[in-house]
Enzyme design. Sequence first.
Site, PDB file in Angstrom:
ATOM      1  N   ALA A   1       0.874  -1.171   0.000  1.00 28.95           N
ATOM      2  CA  ALA A   1       0.000   0.000   0.000  1.00 28.95           C
ATOM      3  C   ALA A   1       0.914   1.226   0.000  1.00 28.95           C
ATOM      4  O   ALA A   1       2.097   1.127   0.342  1.00 28.95           O
ATOM      5  CB  ALA A   1      -0.876  -0.017   1.239  1.00 28.95           C
TER       6      ALA A   1
ATOM      7  N   GLY B   1       0.728  -4.973   0.995  1.00 26.81           N
ATOM      8  CA  GLY B   1      -0.495  -5.071   0.187  1.00 26.81           C
ATOM      9  C   GLY B   1      -0.288  -5.841  -1.105  1.00 26.81           C
ATOM     10  O   GLY B   1      -1.245  -6.380  -1.668  1.00 26.81           O
TER      11      GLY B   1
ATOM     12  N   GLU C   1      -0.615  -9.358  -0.109  1.00 26.78           N
ATOM     13  CA  GLU C   1      -2.040  -9.560   0.209  1.00 26.78           C
ATOM     14  C   GLU C   1      -2.889  -9.645  -1.063  1.00 26.78           C
ATOM     15  O   GLU C   1      -3.819 -10.446  -1.141  1.00 26.78           O
ATOM     16  CB  GLU C   1      -2.524  -8.426   1.121  1.00 26.78           C
TER      17      GLU C   1
ATOM     18  N   GLU D   1       5.048  -4.717   7.148  1.00 25.52           N
ATOM     19  CA  GLU D   1       4.343  -3.634   7.846  1.00 25.52           C
ATOM     20  C   GLU D   1       4.892  -3.363   9.235  1.00 25.52           C
ATOM     21  O   GLU D   1       4.902  -2.229   9.710  1.00 25.52           O
ATOM     22  CB  GLU D   1       2.837  -3.961   7.947  1.00 25.52           C
TER      23      GLU D   1
HETATM   24  N1  COA Z   1       4.575   3.144  -0.925  1.00 23.10           N
HETATM   25  C1  COA Z   1       4.940   4.278  -1.505  1.00 23.10           C
HETATM   26  N2  COA Z   1       6.042   4.404  -2.276  1.00 23.10           N
HETATM   27  C2  COA Z   1       6.799   3.308  -2.434  1.00 23.10           C
HETATM   28  C3  COA Z   1       6.482   2.071  -1.842  1.00 23.10           C
HETATM   29  C4  COA Z   1       5.307   2.012  -1.061  1.00 23.10           C
HETATM   30  N3  COA Z   1       4.897   0.877  -0.497  1.00 23.10           N
HETATM   31  N4  COA Z   1       7.437   1.183  -2.179  1.00 23.10           N
HETATM   32  C5  COA Z   1       8.308   1.828  -2.960  1.00 23.10           C
HETATM   33  N5  COA Z   1       7.932   3.114  -3.128  1.00 23.10           N
HETATM   34  C6  COA Z   1       8.601   4.165  -3.897  1.00 23.10           C
HETATM   35  C7  COA Z   1       9.825   4.719  -3.175  1.00 23.10           C
HETATM   36  O1  COA Z   1       9.434   5.690  -2.218  1.00 23.10           O
HETATM   37  C8  COA Z   1      10.589   5.299  -4.335  1.00 23.10           C
HETATM   38  O2  COA Z   1       9.978   6.512  -4.710  1.00 23.10           O
HETATM   39  P1  COA Z   1      10.879   7.844  -5.000  1.00 23.10           P
HETATM   40  O3  COA Z   1      11.718   7.447  -6.175  1.00 23.10           O
HETATM   41  O4  COA Z   1       9.872   8.896  -5.293  1.00 23.10           O
HETATM   42  O5  COA Z   1      11.689   8.053  -3.758  1.00 23.10           O
HETATM   43  C9  COA Z   1      10.318   4.309  -5.455  1.00 23.10           C
HETATM   44  O6  COA Z   1       9.126   3.617  -5.089  1.00 23.10           O
HETATM   45  C10 COA Z   1      11.409   3.279  -5.630  1.00 23.10           C
HETATM   46  O7  COA Z   1      11.626   2.641  -4.388  1.00 23.10           O
HETATM   47  P2  COA Z   1      13.071   2.491  -3.704  1.00 23.10           P
HETATM   48  O8  COA Z   1      12.866   2.280  -2.244  1.00 23.10           O
HETATM   49  O9  COA Z   1      13.955   3.600  -4.119  1.00 23.10           O
HETATM   50  O10 COA Z   1      13.588   1.154  -4.422  1.00 23.10           O
HETATM   51  P3  COA Z   1      14.637   0.107  -3.856  1.00 23.10           P
HETATM   52  O11 COA Z   1      14.947  -0.799  -4.986  1.00 23.10           O
HETATM   53  O12 COA Z   1      15.783   0.794  -3.189  1.00 23.10           O
HETATM   54  O13 COA Z   1      13.868  -0.720  -2.702  1.00 23.10           O
HETATM   55  C11 COA Z   1      11.960  -1.912  -1.780  1.00 23.10           C
HETATM   56  C12 COA Z   1      12.783  -1.556  -3.042  1.00 23.10           C
HETATM   57  C13 COA Z   1      10.726  -2.668  -2.239  1.00 23.10           C
HETATM   58  C14 COA Z   1      12.785  -2.822  -0.877  1.00 23.10           C
HETATM   59  C15 COA Z   1      11.582  -0.616  -1.038  1.00 23.10           C
HETATM   60  O14 COA Z   1      11.004   0.282  -1.968  1.00 23.10           O
HETATM   61  C16 COA Z   1      10.609  -0.829   0.087  1.00 23.10           C
HETATM   62  O15 COA Z   1      10.988  -1.295   1.145  1.00 23.10           O
HETATM   63  N6  COA Z   1       9.329  -0.444  -0.138  1.00 23.10           N
HETATM   64  C17 COA Z   1       8.323  -0.486   0.889  1.00 23.10           C
HETATM   65  C18 COA Z   1       7.840  -1.882   1.115  1.00 23.10           C
HETATM   66  C19 COA Z   1       6.794  -1.904   2.217  1.00 23.10           C
HETATM   67  O16 COA Z   1       7.083  -1.623   3.370  1.00 23.10           O
HETATM   68  N7  COA Z   1       5.560  -2.285   1.854  1.00 23.10           N
HETATM   69  C20 COA Z   1       4.483  -2.362   2.796  1.00 23.10           C
HETATM   70  C21 COA Z   1       3.724  -1.099   2.847  1.00 23.10           C
HETATM   71  S1  COA Z   1       2.388  -1.206   3.994  1.00 23.10           S
END
Ligand code: COA
Length: 260
Positions: free
Chosen positions: A66, A111, A114, A134
């Site tokens: 999400a 999400g 999910e 989360e």
């Molecule tokens: N919500 C909003 N934005 C998200 C996102 C999320 N769940 N997951 C990734 N993004 C965005 C990042 O903020 C970034 O945006 P920006 O370029 O404007 O800063 C872009 O997507 C790329 O993500 P980034 O973190 O730079 O890529 P990465 O390859 O370094 O890492 C992940 C990949 C998946 C490990 C990392 O993005 C992450 O941990 N995301 C969140 C996962 C999460 O906690 N999901 C559960 C949410 S309830």
Amino acid sequence: MAFENLRFDVRDGIAVVTVNRPDKLNALNRKTLEELNRAVDKVEADDGIRVLVVTGAGEKSFVAGADIREINTLGASSGKEFALFGQEIFRRIECLGKPAIAAVNGYALGGGCELAMACHLRVASENAKFGQPEINLGIIPGYGGTQRLTRLVGRAKALELILTGDQIKADHALQLGLVNAVFEAKGFMDHVMEFARRLSKQAPAAVRYALEAVNLGTDMPLEEGSHLEATLFALCAATEDMKEGTGAFLEKRKAEFKGR
Ligand code: COA
């Protein structure tokens, strides 16, 4: 109305819904969820669509969760509404009456995991990663994760994933029973479509009732679930497709189901 954050393509009776925010790793913001809801409407309403495939745009991510920017603004009552909104849409996919396949082509986190679990079947590319991170954000899964993950992999493994927030690779997800199959990243969608095509050729009533028997029956005592199964079996027995399927077997030919 056209979609902005989704692609919706139909080919050979298979609808492919691609979450399309690759610059945000296909994170599900409110608008994307609303569009997903409309996409489910379209799949539900069109008898020509036999199978739904859900996937993510780009090479890296199925859905990375999400939208954390939106979560950051929530409070108690908006938090509950946020969770119920996503849960309702995912439940609609589960109750669609047509097989939904998650084609997990990268990160399926929060999400995203999910959404994949609300689909009936999950196939993963070898580079897919699954997790419920989360807890690292000070929250718990809100789109059904605590319930579906537990039902799929058991309480101990579900709690381990939910409490650590760890990511697991596709082969580990296969071992846990979280995914049905793992395919090579090269040609991944071709493998998925081949699998979807097989399902699209089955008798639609039998498919619908099989989904209903498993979906509803697993939460019932055995006797009630078996009773439901017998009733749904009877509905299948009343279809022309049953005559076609059994007749084709007896005549030693391939069945051609008509959806009647
Ligand atoms: N919500 C909003 N934005 C998200 C996102 C999320 N769940 N997951 C990734 N993004 C965005 C990042 O903020 C970034 O945006 P920006 O370029 O404007 O800063 C872009 O997507 C790329 O993500 P980034 O973190 O730079 O890529 P990465 O390859 O370094 O890492 C992940 C990949 C998946 C490990 C990392 O993005 C992450 O941990 N995301 C969140 C996962 C999460 O906690 N999901 C559960 C949410 S309830």
